[in-house]
Design an enzyme around this catalytic site. Structure first.
Site, short mmCIF file in Angstrom:
data_model
loop_
_atom_site.label_atom_id
_atom_site.label_comp_id
_atom_site.label_asym_id
_atom_site.label_seq_id
_atom_site.Cartn_x
_atom_site.Cartn_y
_atom_site.Cartn_z
N SER A 178 54.37 -115.49 -19.08
CA SER A 178 54.18 -114.11 -18.62
C SER A 178 52.98 -113.50 -19.31
CB SER A 178 55.44 -113.28 -18.91
OG SER A 178 55.35 -112.00 -18.30
N ASP A 179 52.32 -112.60 -18.60
CA ASP A 179 51.18 -111.91 -19.19
C ASP A 179 51.10 -110.51 -18.59
OD1 ASP A 179 48.69 -112.49 -20.98
OD2 ASP A 179 47.93 -111.34 -19.29
N GLN A 180 50.55 -109.60 -19.36
CA GLN A 180 50.50 -108.21 -18.91
C GLN A 180 49.11 -107.62 -19.16
OE1 GLN A 180 52.56 -104.76 -21.03
NE2 GLN A 180 53.90 -105.05 -19.27
#
Length: 201
Positions: A75-77
């Site tokens: 996951s990345d934001q």
């Protein structure tokens, strides 16, 4: 792949984030945490959503060799305000600059999630946007908040699960866990697509 074969797969969280680890623990399923070695620098002319999606996939593939029989979560934001892409501030001064820019405005957090089956080679990816409306903030409020919460490893310089909730006036999202860094509603659907129901795991 049969349910028995799917159950034989390890569940791996490819992340160094303690917040993502804590979120995944909510599902009450066994998993391991592995740090992916990934360069998180955005590519030239890459949209924020594209950056988040690319990095979430890269994180899963970064550990696939070590875990050839696993479901790997990445996951990345990336946050954006006024067309500017915001990452993790890293330092107090950069956090001051980010919050000063964001105060009184709407910020979109693009949280990408990928689930990679290293046994079959299948990849599921989604990006869940969250719009956060920040309160107007004075310089002293920003300084006080940062000294108390030290959110220097959080995109957008605020930690919603702690005191950062006080800098927000409203948020809009289909998945409240996305803002913290791991969209659990989306993840449970992805796991179900792999034959794993977290309610009966």
């Amino acid at each position: 792949m049969s349910i028995l074969q799917t159950r034989a797969l390890q569940l791996i969280l490819a992340s160094t984030s303690p917040y993502r680890r804590e979120l995944l623990q909510r599902l009450q399923v066994p998993f391991e945490v592995v740090a992916p070695e990934v360069d998180e620098t955005p590519l030239p002319h890459e949209t924020p959503e594209a950056t988040a999606v690319r990095l979430s996939q890269l994180k899963t593939r970064a550990v696939q060799t070590a875990y050839p029989n696993a479901l790997i979560i990445g996951s990345d934001q990336v946050a954006t305000v006024d067309g500017l892409q915001l990452g993790k501030p890293g330092t107090h001064q950069r956090a001051v600059e980010q919050l000063s820019l964001m105060a009184g405005k709407s910020v979109v957090f693009h949280t990408a999630l990928s689930l990679y089956n290293s046994a079959s080679g299948s990849m599921q990816t989604a990006c869940v946007p969250t719009t956060v409306h920040l309160r107007p903030l004075t310089a002293s409020q920003i300084e006080s908040y940062l000294r108390k919460d030290e959110p220097y490893n959080c995109a957008g310089s605020a930690r919603i699960e702690t005191l950062g909730i006080a800098v927000i006036s409203k948020l809009e999202s289909d998945d409240p866990s996305a803002l913290i860094g791991l969209p659990l509603i989306t993840l449970t659907h992805m796991l179900a697509n792999e034959g794993l129901d977290v309610l009966t795991w």
